[in-house]
Enzyme design. Sequence first.
Site, PDB file in Angstrom:
ATOM      1  N   ASP A   1       0.813  -1.222   0.000  1.00  0.00           N
ATOM      2  CA  ASP A   1       0.000   0.000   0.000  1.00  0.00           C
ATOM      3  C   ASP A   1       0.844   1.270   0.000  1.00  0.00           C
ATOM      4  OD1 ASP A   1      -2.343  -1.585   0.131  1.00  0.00           O
ATOM      5  OD2 ASP A   1      -2.119  -1.739   2.316  1.00  0.00           O
ATOM      6  N   ARG A   2       2.063   1.142  -0.496  1.00  0.00           N
ATOM      7  CA  ARG A   2       2.991   2.273  -0.585  1.00  0.00           C
ATOM      8  C   ARG A   2       3.349   2.861   0.783  1.00  0.00           C
ATOM      9  NH1 ARG A   2       3.371  -0.029  -4.790  1.00  0.00           N
ATOM     10  NH2 ARG A   2       3.589   0.938  -6.835  1.00  0.00           N
ATOM     11  N   MET A   3       3.177   2.069   1.841  1.00  0.00           N
ATOM     12  CA  MET A   3       3.566   2.498   3.184  1.00  0.00           C
ATOM     13  C   MET A   3       4.972   1.982   3.478  1.00  0.00           C
ATOM     14  SD  MET A   3       1.159   4.392   4.317  1.00  0.00           S
ATOM     15  CE  MET A   3       1.359   4.466   6.103  1.00  0.00           C
TER      16      MET A   3
END
Length: 217
Positions: free
Chosen positions: A195-197
Amino acid sequence: MPDVNIALPAMRVSYEAGVLDESSLAGTWHEQLRLWLDEAIEAKIPEPNAMVLATADREGRPSSRTVLLKGLDDRGVVFFTNYTSNKSHDLLATRYASATFPWFSMQRQVSIRGGVEKVNAAETAEYWNSRPRGSQLGAWASPQSRVVTGRNTLNSALNSVRRRFAESEQIPVPPHWGGWRIRPEIVEFWQGREDRMHDRLRFRDNRDGWKVERLAP
């Protein structure tokens, strides 16, 4: 031919290869970089010591290219080049650079930023003597970054240098060639996450020692 404008927005990878947290981080930036470099070598990543070097000229106009890491210790990271090249002109003008190791298949990257200095003659000679003879001849022959009239010009220069050193068992270090060391002020270790975290842990030199900081992705 496929429509690139349609394809590009849909291109993405889910990063799920690993995590990076403070408890698993080595005590120093260079130990952590060595650890990740060793893992990149073990993973058989092509040119694991390749790093994208970014410089800027006196007017602040940036440029980048790939060079090879040839030295790593607590003082910094080292690469070698022609001192008359465009990159060396930039470094002489600003005395600052950044470099990034892009280990895509491991979903990792490491970015380094800091001042630069020339490597001393003894370190340059030690590395020079480890180079293949062909690479040594090429360093003498190439007027790096200058405009040439064609490939034949380069071939002619190389043949001339071969004749010059034909009887020499050891080829000396060219006076216009040597190493640069980036002395890091900041070293960031980046691990892709879902989630692009992403995990971003940064070593920052605050003059009293190195501080570890987590950055938002």
